[in-house]
Each structure stands twice: as C-alpha cells, then as structure tokens.
Design a protein around this motif. Sequence first.
Motif, PDB file in Angstrom:
ATOM      1  N   HIS A   1      28.793  37.764  46.531  1.00 13.94           N
ATOM      2  CA  HIS A   1      28.460  39.103  46.058  1.00 13.94           C
ATOM      3  C   HIS A   1      27.036  39.499  46.440  1.00 13.94           C
ATOM      4  N   ASN A   2      26.495  38.816  47.447  1.00  9.28           N
ATOM      5  CA  ASN A   2      25.175  39.144  47.962  1.00  9.28           C
ATOM      6  C   ASN A   2      25.243  40.459  48.725  1.00  9.28           C
ATOM      7  N   ARG A   3      24.361  41.367  48.380  1.00  7.30           N
ATOM      8  CA  ARG A   3      24.387  42.708  48.985  1.00  7.30           C
ATOM      9  C   ARG A   3      24.258  42.644  50.505  1.00  7.30           C
ATOM     10  N   LYS A   4      23.390  41.747  50.999  1.00  5.00           N
ATOM     11  CA  LYS A   4      23.174  41.636  52.449  1.00  5.00           C
ATOM     12  C   LYS A   4      24.458  41.220  53.156  1.00  5.00           C
ATOM     13  N   ILE A   5      25.177  40.265  52.574  1.00  6.88           N
ATOM     14  CA  ILE A   5      26.424  39.807  53.186  1.00  6.88           C
ATOM     15  C   ILE A   5      27.440  40.944  53.217  1.00  6.88           C
ATOM     16  N   ILE A   6      27.500  41.700  52.132  1.00  5.55           N
ATOM     17  CA  ILE A   6      28.425  42.843  52.076  1.00  5.55           C
ATOM     18  C   ILE A   6      28.102  43.831  53.189  1.00  5.55           C
ATOM     19  N   MET A   7      26.821  44.169  53.338  1.00  2.00           N
ATOM     20  CA  MET A   7      26.426  45.145  54.347  1.00  2.00           C
ATOM     21  C   MET A   7      26.612  44.599  55.761  1.00  2.00           C
ATOM     22  N   ASP A   8      26.332  43.298  55.948  1.00  2.00           N
ATOM     23  CA  ASP A   8      26.543  42.684  57.267  1.00  2.00           C
ATOM     24  C   ASP A   8      28.016  42.730  57.651  1.00  2.00           C
ATOM     25  N   MET A   9      28.881  42.513  56.673  1.00  2.00           N
ATOM     26  CA  MET A   9      30.321  42.540  56.943  1.00  2.00           C
ATOM     27  C   MET A   9      30.760  43.952  57.333  1.00  2.00           C
ATOM     28  N   LEU A  10      30.255  44.935  56.635  1.00  2.00           N
ATOM     29  CA  LEU A  10      30.594  46.323  56.959  1.00  2.00           C
ATOM     30  C   LEU A  10      30.054  46.705  58.336  1.00  2.00           C
TER      31      LEU A  10
ATOM     32  N   SER B   1      36.246  46.745  46.014  1.00  2.00           N
ATOM     33  CA  SER B   1      36.635  46.460  44.634  1.00  2.00           C
ATOM     34  C   SER B   1      35.554  47.034  43.721  1.00  2.00           C
ATOM     35  N   GLN B   2      35.865  47.208  42.447  1.00  2.00           N
ATOM     36  CA  GLN B   2      34.957  47.878  41.522  1.00  2.00           C
ATOM     37  C   GLN B   2      33.599  47.195  41.453  1.00  2.00           C
ATOM     38  N   ASP B   3      33.588  45.852  41.415  1.00  5.91           N
ATOM     39  CA  ASP B   3      32.319  45.127  41.322  1.00  5.91           C
ATOM     40  C   ASP B   3      31.452  45.361  42.555  1.00  5.91           C
ATOM     41  N   VAL B   4      32.088  45.465  43.717  1.00  8.09           N
ATOM     42  CA  VAL B   4      31.332  45.706  44.950  1.00  8.09           C
ATOM     43  C   VAL B   4      30.747  47.116  44.931  1.00  8.09           C
ATOM     44  N   LYS B   5      31.501  48.071  44.411  1.00 10.46           N
ATOM     45  CA  LYS B   5      30.984  49.441  44.293  1.00 10.46           C
ATOM     46  C   LYS B   5      29.709  49.453  43.468  1.00 10.46           C
ATOM     47  N   GLU B   6      29.692  48.661  42.406  1.00  6.28           N
ATOM     48  CA  GLU B   6      28.520  48.620  41.527  1.00  6.28           C
ATOM     49  C   GLU B   6      27.332  47.959  42.229  1.00  6.28           C
ATOM     50  N   ILE B   7      27.612  46.931  43.028  1.00  4.49           N
ATOM     51  CA  ILE B   7      26.547  46.255  43.771  1.00  4.49           C
ATOM     52  C   ILE B   7      25.918  47.216  44.771  1.00  4.49           C
ATOM     53  N   ILE B   8      26.765  47.956  45.479  1.00  5.56           N
ATOM     54  CA  ILE B   8      26.278  48.895  46.493  1.00  5.56           C
ATOM     55  C   ILE B   8      25.515  50.051  45.850  1.00  5.56           C
ATOM     56  N   ALA B   9      26.003  50.484  44.680  1.00  6.48           N
ATOM     57  CA  ALA B   9      25.384  51.634  44.006  1.00  6.48           C
ATOM     58  C   ALA B   9      24.087  51.277  43.303  1.00  6.48           C
ATOM     59  N   SER B  10      23.879  49.999  43.004  1.00  4.75           N
ATOM     60  CA  SER B  10      22.682  49.602  42.276  1.00  4.75           C
ATOM     61  C   SER B  10      21.457  49.711  43.165  1.00  4.75           C
ATOM     62  N   PRO B  11      20.270  49.914  42.579  1.00  3.76           N
ATOM     63  CA  PRO B  11      19.046  50.030  43.374  1.00  3.76           C
ATOM     64  C   PRO B  11      18.847  48.793  44.238  1.00  3.76           C
TER      65      PRO B  11
ATOM     66  N   LEU C   1      35.919  41.468  46.050  1.00  5.06           N
ATOM     67  CA  LEU C   1      35.598  40.186  45.434  1.00  5.06           C
ATOM     68  C   LEU C   1      36.875  39.532  44.918  1.00  5.06           C
ATOM     69  N   LYS C   2      36.859  38.212  44.838  1.00  3.26           N
ATOM     70  CA  LYS C   2      38.077  37.478  44.498  1.00  3.26           C
ATOM     71  C   LYS C   2      38.467  37.593  43.026  1.00  3.26           C
ATOM     72  N   ASN C   3      37.631  38.240  42.230  1.00  4.00           N
ATOM     73  CA  ASN C   3      38.028  38.473  40.836  1.00  4.00           C
ATOM     74  C   ASN C   3      38.831  39.768  40.693  1.00  4.00           C
ATOM     75  N   ILE C   4      39.238  40.337  41.804  1.00  8.04           N
ATOM     76  CA  ILE C   4      39.978  41.600  41.811  1.00  8.04           C
ATOM     77  C   ILE C   4      41.357  41.427  41.156  1.00  8.04           C
ATOM     78  N   SER C   5      41.835  42.484  40.505  1.00  4.34           N
ATOM     79  CA  SER C   5      43.162  42.437  39.888  1.00  4.34           C
ATOM     80  C   SER C   5      44.234  42.748  40.931  1.00  4.34           C
ATOM     81  N   ARG C   6      45.473  42.449  40.585  1.00  5.86           N
ATOM     82  CA  ARG C   6      46.586  42.717  41.499  1.00  5.86           C
ATOM     83  C   ARG C   6      46.652  44.195  41.859  1.00  5.86           C
ATOM     84  N   ASN C   7      46.619  45.050  40.858  1.00  4.47           N
ATOM     85  CA  ASN C   7      46.750  46.487  41.106  1.00  4.47           C
ATOM     86  C   ASN C   7      45.607  47.027  41.950  1.00  4.47           C
ATOM     87  N   GLU C   8      44.403  46.526  41.673  1.00  7.83           N
ATOM     88  CA  GLU C   8      43.248  46.989  42.446  1.00  7.83           C
ATOM     89  C   GLU C   8      43.361  46.512  43.892  1.00  7.83           C
TER      90      GLU C   8
END
Length: 211
Positions: free
Chosen positions: A89-98, A130-140, A107-114
């Motif tokens: 859930h490291n922001r840099k890894i997320i951005m590098d992947m994108l 996933s919702q947790d990633v949205k929060e990571i990206i949106a955070s300062p 993230l692997k804690n995602i629910s089936r429906n999500e």
Amino acid sequence: MLLYKTKIALVDDHPIVVEGLEKILATVEHIEVVGHFFNGKDLLSFLDHHTVDVILQDITLPDINGIELCKTIKLHFPKTTVLALSHHHNRKIIMDMLNSGANGYLLKNISRNELVGCISAAVKGEITFSQDVKEIIASPQLSTDQTAVRLTSREKEVLELIASGKTTLEIAGQLHISRFTVESHRKNLLQKFEAKNVAELIRIATANSLL
C-alpha cells in the motif's frame, strides 16, 4: 444469445491466493478464469497463444518485478487490461504501477463485490481502485523522505550481496569489512524495510525497485 465472458488470467506466487480468487470468480456469470500462473514468464508464454481480457497480477513475483511485468504486457499486448492486486500500500509503488500502464490498483483486502465491480469498470476502459487505494491516493502526499526507504551506498551494496545469496562471511570478505559490521547493516536493512526476515527483505526491496 450467448453471454460473452471476460477472460481473466491470475498471476500470484501464493497458491492459496490463486485458489481463493478462482473460487470467487467462478461464481460470477460473466467472468471466466482462463489461466493461473505463479510467475511472470509462464504468463507471458501463455499470452503468446491465448486471448486474455484482464490480468490480475501481484507486484512481488519470484522471477520479475510486477511493475516491469506490466510494462512488458502493455508493450506486447496493449489491448490487455492489467489490474494490480497486492498487499503493498506504498503510494510510490501504486503510482509506479500506474505509470507502467496498469488500469488499476487493488489491495488484497478487497471484498468480492468490490473486486467484481473494479474488473467490470476496468473492462469498460476506466482506471479503477479499491476503496483503500482511493484513500491513499487522495491523502496528502508525504515528503520523499517519508515515503521512500533511503539507503546509504554501503547498505545498497550489502543488500545486493544478500539478494545474490552471499553469506555474512562472504560479504565481509568481498567488501573488506568485519562480519559484525555486515550483521549491523543486515539488522538496519530489516528495520528500514520493516521486514521479518531476509526473504521478506528481498521481496520488499524488489517491489520498491531497489534490486
């Protein structure tokens, strides 16, 4: 009229994760898992001869960094959708992947429906999280010092030698330092990466493009 099924390939080096995903996705009418793989090489060989709509891939794989794998997939199979599915859930890894061309990050804690919803959104061409990633990206965004592990040149040398399988005595001999100094560097590296053992240290360092 036959329902078109989204063809999905799974890439994760943990069999229990793959098995769990297959069971979850088997319950979704419009999804078909056409292959599962424990490394990037086997996936790429499969893609040479099979059509895959979506790839759900981990970041840490035994033979290739997931970010590099995504770049390769996008280079040779540009129409294939790639979704990262990771515990990182490291922001840099997320951005590098994108930046490597991924269509989303989950993230692997995602629910089936999500999970199903994110797959559907990605197939439609959306960049999805996933919702947790949205929060990571949106955070300062934190400063570079806070987000990235910083290594001294000596720590980088020791890390590379550890990853190559060298023992403490071999590293000491190669770098002309004492084995106690090597052990000190090893402990510092484990602390910096918050790793429980050397295997985890190498996995995290690889995921952060430090190896």
